[in-house]
Design an enzyme around this catalytic site. Structure first.
Site, PDB file in Angstrom:
ATOM      1  N   ARG A  53     -13.785  -9.029 -20.003  1.00  0.00           N
ATOM      2  CA  ARG A  53     -13.616  -8.032 -19.276  1.00  0.00           C
ATOM      3  C   ARG A  53     -12.297  -7.432 -19.938  1.00  0.00           C
ATOM      4  O   ARG A  53     -11.379  -8.034 -20.331  1.00  0.00           O
ATOM      5  CB  ARG A  53     -13.195  -8.507 -17.911  1.00  0.00           C
ATOM      6  CG  ARG A  53     -12.324  -7.641 -17.135  1.00  0.00           C
ATOM      7  CD  ARG A  53     -12.074  -8.027 -15.606  1.00  0.00           C
ATOM      8  NE  ARG A  53     -11.410  -7.060 -14.839  1.00  0.00           N
ATOM      9  CZ  ARG A  53     -10.075  -7.127 -14.390  1.00  0.00           C
ATOM     10  NH1 ARG A  53      -9.158  -8.201 -14.826  1.00  0.00           N
ATOM     11  NH2 ARG A  53      -9.343  -6.027 -13.837  1.00  0.00           N
ATOM     12  N   HIS A  90      -6.255   0.041 -15.872  1.00  0.00           N
ATOM     13  CA  HIS A  90      -5.556  -1.044 -15.646  1.00  0.00           C
ATOM     14  C   HIS A  90      -3.960  -0.699 -15.879  1.00  0.00           C
ATOM     15  O   HIS A  90      -3.405  -1.236 -16.817  1.00  0.00           O
ATOM     16  CB  HIS A  90      -5.949  -2.187 -16.635  1.00  0.00           C
ATOM     17  CG  HIS A  90      -5.410  -3.479 -16.270  1.00  0.00           C
ATOM     18  ND1 HIS A  90      -6.295  -4.646 -16.175  1.00  0.00           N
ATOM     19  CD2 HIS A  90      -4.003  -4.047 -15.882  1.00  0.00           C
ATOM     20  CE1 HIS A  90      -5.492  -5.717 -15.845  1.00  0.00           C
ATOM     21  NE2 HIS A  90      -4.150  -5.399 -15.682  1.00  0.00           N
ATOM     22  N   GLU A 121      -6.372  -3.972  -9.606  1.00  0.00           N
ATOM     23  CA  GLU A 121      -5.387  -4.189  -8.432  1.00  0.00           C
ATOM     24  C   GLU A 121      -4.665  -2.922  -7.998  1.00  0.00           C
ATOM     25  O   GLU A 121      -3.382  -2.637  -8.212  1.00  0.00           O
ATOM     26  CB  GLU A 121      -4.268  -5.184  -9.029  1.00  0.00           C
ATOM     27  CG  GLU A 121      -4.859  -6.594  -9.523  1.00  0.00           C
ATOM     28  CD  GLU A 121      -3.895  -7.450 -10.209  1.00  0.00           C
ATOM     29  OE1 GLU A 121      -2.862  -6.945 -10.276  1.00  0.00           O
ATOM     30  OE2 GLU A 121      -4.259  -8.648 -10.157  1.00  0.00           O
ATOM     31  N   ASN A 169      -8.800 -11.067  -8.128  1.00  0.00           N
ATOM     32  CA  ASN A 169      -7.854 -11.835  -8.908  1.00  0.00           C
ATOM     33  C   ASN A 169      -6.966 -12.566  -8.043  1.00  0.00           C
ATOM     34  O   ASN A 169      -6.438 -12.372  -6.887  1.00  0.00           O
ATOM     35  CB  ASN A 169      -7.100 -10.779  -9.733  1.00  0.00           C
ATOM     36  CG  ASN A 169      -7.584 -10.008 -10.569  1.00  0.00           C
ATOM     37  OD1 ASN A 169      -8.611 -10.143 -10.946  1.00  0.00           O
ATOM     38  ND2 ASN A 169      -6.955  -8.819 -11.261  1.00  0.00           N
ATOM     39  N   TYR A 219      -3.831 -15.796  -8.134  1.00  0.00           N
ATOM     40  CA  TYR A 219      -2.811 -16.469  -8.870  1.00  0.00           C
ATOM     41  C   TYR A 219      -2.414 -17.705  -7.873  1.00  0.00           C
ATOM     42  O   TYR A 219      -2.160 -18.843  -8.276  1.00  0.00           O
ATOM     43  CB  TYR A 219      -1.889 -15.850  -9.810  1.00  0.00           C
ATOM     44  CG  TYR A 219      -2.396 -15.047 -10.572  1.00  0.00           C
ATOM     45  CD1 TYR A 219      -2.628 -15.683 -12.016  1.00  0.00           C
ATOM     46  CD2 TYR A 219      -2.943 -13.789 -10.446  1.00  0.00           C
ATOM     47  CE1 TYR A 219      -3.153 -14.764 -13.128  1.00  0.00           C
ATOM     48  CE2 TYR A 219      -3.597 -13.067 -11.526  1.00  0.00           C
ATOM     49  CZ  TYR A 219      -3.762 -13.602 -12.884  1.00  0.00           C
ATOM     50  OH  TYR A 219      -4.347 -12.837 -13.943  1.00  0.00           O
ATOM     51  N   GLU A 246      -9.779 -12.541 -12.501  1.00  0.00           N
ATOM     52  CA  GLU A 246      -8.668 -12.969 -13.098  1.00  0.00           C
ATOM     53  C   GLU A 246      -8.401 -14.353 -12.500  1.00  0.00           C
ATOM     54  O   GLU A 246      -8.251 -14.337 -11.233  1.00  0.00           O
ATOM     55  CB  GLU A 246      -7.245 -12.128 -13.129  1.00  0.00           C
ATOM     56  CG  GLU A 246      -7.497 -10.876 -13.973  1.00  0.00           C
ATOM     57  CD  GLU A 246      -6.127 -10.152 -13.957  1.00  0.00           C
ATOM     58  OE1 GLU A 246      -5.260 -10.608 -13.617  1.00  0.00           O
ATOM     59  OE2 GLU A 246      -6.346  -8.926 -14.178  1.00  0.00           O
TER      60      GLU A 246
HETATM   61  C1  GBH Z   1      -2.185  -9.320 -12.462  1.00  0.00           C
HETATM   62  O1  GBH Z   1      -1.461  -9.047 -11.817  1.00  0.00           O
HETATM   63  C2  GBH Z   1      -2.666  -8.484 -13.644  1.00  0.00           C
HETATM   64  O2  GBH Z   1      -3.946  -7.847 -13.466  1.00  0.00           O
HETATM   65  C3  GBH Z   1      -2.534  -8.587 -15.181  1.00  0.00           C
HETATM   66  O3  GBH Z   1      -2.346  -7.531 -15.804  1.00  0.00           O
HETATM   67  C4  GBH Z   1      -1.347  -9.590 -15.317  1.00  0.00           C
HETATM   68  O4  GBH Z   1      -0.782  -9.842 -16.644  1.00  0.00           O
HETATM   69  C5  GBH Z   1      -1.574 -11.047 -14.529  1.00  0.00           C
HETATM   70  O5  GBH Z   1      -1.973 -10.649 -13.435  1.00  0.00           O
HETATM   71  C6  GBH Z   1      -0.407 -11.789 -14.640  1.00  0.00           C
HETATM   72  O6  GBH Z   1       0.669 -11.415 -13.922  1.00  0.00           O
HETATM   73  O7  GBH Z   1       5.895 -12.083  -5.672  1.00  0.00           O
HETATM   74  O8  GBH Z   1       5.703 -14.619  -6.183  1.00  0.00           O
HETATM   75  O9  GBH Z   1       4.535 -13.783  -4.363  1.00  0.00           O
HETATM   76  C7  GBH Z   1      -1.114  -9.859 -10.854  1.00  0.00           C
HETATM   77  C8  GBH Z   1      -0.217  -9.596  -9.938  1.00  0.00           C
HETATM   78  C9  GBH Z   1       0.801 -11.729  -9.103  1.00  0.00           C
HETATM   79  C10 GBH Z   1       0.870  -9.664  -8.005  1.00  0.00           C
HETATM   80  C11 GBH Z   1       1.435 -12.357  -8.047  1.00  0.00           C
HETATM   81  C12 GBH Z   1       1.455 -10.337  -6.759  1.00  0.00           C
HETATM   82  C13 GBH Z   1       2.719 -12.455  -6.046  1.00  0.00           C
HETATM   83  C14 GBH Z   1       3.679 -13.256  -6.626  1.00  0.00           C
HETATM   84  N1  GBH Z   1       0.304 -10.180  -8.817  1.00  0.00           N
HETATM   85  N2  GBH Z   1       2.249 -11.277  -7.166  1.00  0.00           N
HETATM   86  S1  GBH Z   1       5.064 -13.601  -5.591  1.00  0.00           S
END
Ligand code: GBH
Length: 452
Positions: A77, A121, A166, A298, A300, A352
């Site tokens: 991707r 992006h 996103e 996505n 995390y 992601e």
């Molecule tokens: C993605 O964004 C992107 O698509 C990518 O480009 C990037 O490199 C990757 O993730 C890593 O960052 O404020 O502590 O609650 C993720 C963006 C990450 C937005 C988590 C909201 C909340 C964290 N998101 N964030 S917090």
């Protein structure tokens, strides 16, 4: 430990984005993007760097595809840089820019790697920002022109299309919070930008289908599942609001539910909609709800929410990655089930998932990123449980193929399964890459012991 198998046609891949890896920021007629401009703003980027060179992928894509092939990855991707293709945002096509993606796609196909193209992006041509950017409806119209050009050019061989990555980040981090390009800080701008991003998604779905008969089209949303710190009314209400802000405001219109009424009420009370929803024209909700083939997810981390007026931040007994995000694998499982059963997206790809751990080479030139392997192991285990529970999860893309420019954090955070030396541009597959490679080969989560 049992090895959890995946469906035989499950797709294993990795993900990147144009501005984060390509470099060659002004080569072959590429124009300025909002990120080139934003990086020059004092204080915008933690280490005062930019994507001028990044991983130099624009010049090294053959080696990078060869690395993917050696790891056995089945899908890739990546995103297309709008300013390479349409330097003026719309109008004249820059063939040299388009040719790069043709070469990249051909290289992938020669190695049997299925390309997933993300159209946006976050690297908007600066010239469109100068005309008002995403808060202007005209930017959504320009995006459709761009989607038309790219899907015509690559549609003979690329079948998998993602309109936006996103839109919460592009709209809210870019225009409301100001932590991302273009760095504006205005609620109404953020909500207008988000509307035009979602609208342009719906319009682009139709254009891509017209140009690519066999297309599979979707959108990638970022999700931060919210959980209340306590059962107090205040904490529950704050959690509802957070979920509405991050997740539902973007998810609901894509699935035909318009904007969530509780959030329209909250935003109105807070004064964020001084002219109401005047930016929503007749037919917009119908357009935004264009039928898609899949939802890109996505994930995390999660957020544990408390109302600062009444509650206190909970003390969590959790682990955190080097960027400070809590490791919470179960959040991905809960999210996948909620999406599958409440929104019925047809198909889901995790587009992601990954972690920032900054381990570098040891004395023997190896990168022992044990914590990343553990993170991937735990999240993939949860994915396989979700599939067993009936979630139509069709593939997984690790973020990221390689260390890269982590937006406002510059090069201070490393998300790759491949380590990058930014001085020499040397690549070293980390232990997590070798582990992931075995997962792909076996089509099953591998025990952590295979690392030894
Ligand atoms: C993605 O964004 C992107 O698509 C990518 O480009 C990037 O490199 C990757 O993730 C890593 O960052 O404020 O502590 O609650 C993720 C963006 C990450 C937005 C988590 C909201 C909340 C964290 N998101 N964030 S917090």
């Amino acid at each position: 430990m049992t090895q959890r198998a995946f469906p035989s046609d499950f797709l294993w891949g990795s993900a990147t984005s144009s501005y984060q890896i390509e470099g060659a920021a002004f080569a072959d007629g590429r124009s300025e993007s909002i990120w080139d401009r934003f990086c020059k703003q004092p204080g915008a980027i933690l280490d005062q760097t930019n994507g001028d060179i990044a991983c130099d992928h624009y010049n090294r894509y053959r080696d990078d595809v060869a690395l993917m092939a050696r790891l056995g990855l089945q899908a890739y991707r990546f995103s297309v840089a709008w300013p390479r293709v349409l330097p003026n945002g719309r109008g004249a096509i820059n063939q040299a820019g388009l040719d790069f993606y043709r070469r990249l796609v051909d290289e992938l196909l020669q190695h049997n790697i299925r390309p997933f193209v993300t159209l946006y992006h976050w690297d908007l041509p600066q010239i469109l920002e100068d005309a008002g950017g995403w808060p202007e409806r005209a930017t959504a119209e320009a995006f459709v022109e761009y989607a038309d050009v790219v899907s015509r050019a690559l549609g003979d061989t690329v079948k998998d299309w993602i309109t936006h990555n996103e839109p919460w980040c592009a709209g809210m981090l870019g225009y409301q919070i100001g932590e991302h390009a273009p760095g504006r800080k205005n609620w109404n701008d953020g909500l207008k930008a988000s509307h035009h991003l979602l609208l342009s998604h719906g319009w682009a779905v139709d254009v891509i289908r017209r140009n690519v008969p066999q297309a599979s089209v979707g959108i990638t949303l970022n999700f931060t599942p919210a959980m209340p710190a306590s059962r107090s009314t205040e904490d529950l209400n704050a959690t509802r609001h957070f979920d509405g802000f991050f997740n539902r405001w973007f998810l609901d219109p894509v699935y035909g539910r318009e904007y969530p009424a509780d959030m329209v009420r909250d935003y109105t009370e807070l004064g964020y909609l001084p002219n109401g929803l005047d930016f929503v024209h007749d037919g917009d909700f119908k357009a935004m709800a264009a039928t898609t083939d899949f939802l890109g997810v996505n994930y995390y981390s999660r957020a544990v929410i408390h109302d600062p007026k009444t509650g206190t931040a909970p003390k969590l007994d959790s682990e955190y990655t080097d960027i400070g995000w809590e490791v919470y694998p179960q959040g991905l499982g809960d999210l996948l089930k909620r999406l599958a059963f409440a929104y019925n997206p047809g198909k889901i790809y995790v587009t992601e998932n990954g972690a920032s751990y900054n381990d570098g080479p040891d004395g023997h030139g190896e990168v022992n990123d044990t914590r990343r392997t553990q993170y991937l192991h735990d999240h993939l285990s949860v994915c396989s449980e979700a599939i067993a529970a009936g979630v139509p999860l069709a593939g997984y893309f690790v973020w990221s193929l390689m260390d890269n420019f982590e937006w406002a954090k510059g090069y201070s955070q490393r998300f790759g399964v491949i380590w990058v030396d930014y001085e020499t541009q040397q690549r070293i597959p980390k232990a997590s890459a070798h582990w992931y490679s075995r997962v792909v080969k076996a089509n099953a989560v591998q025990p952590l012991e295979v690392l030894a």
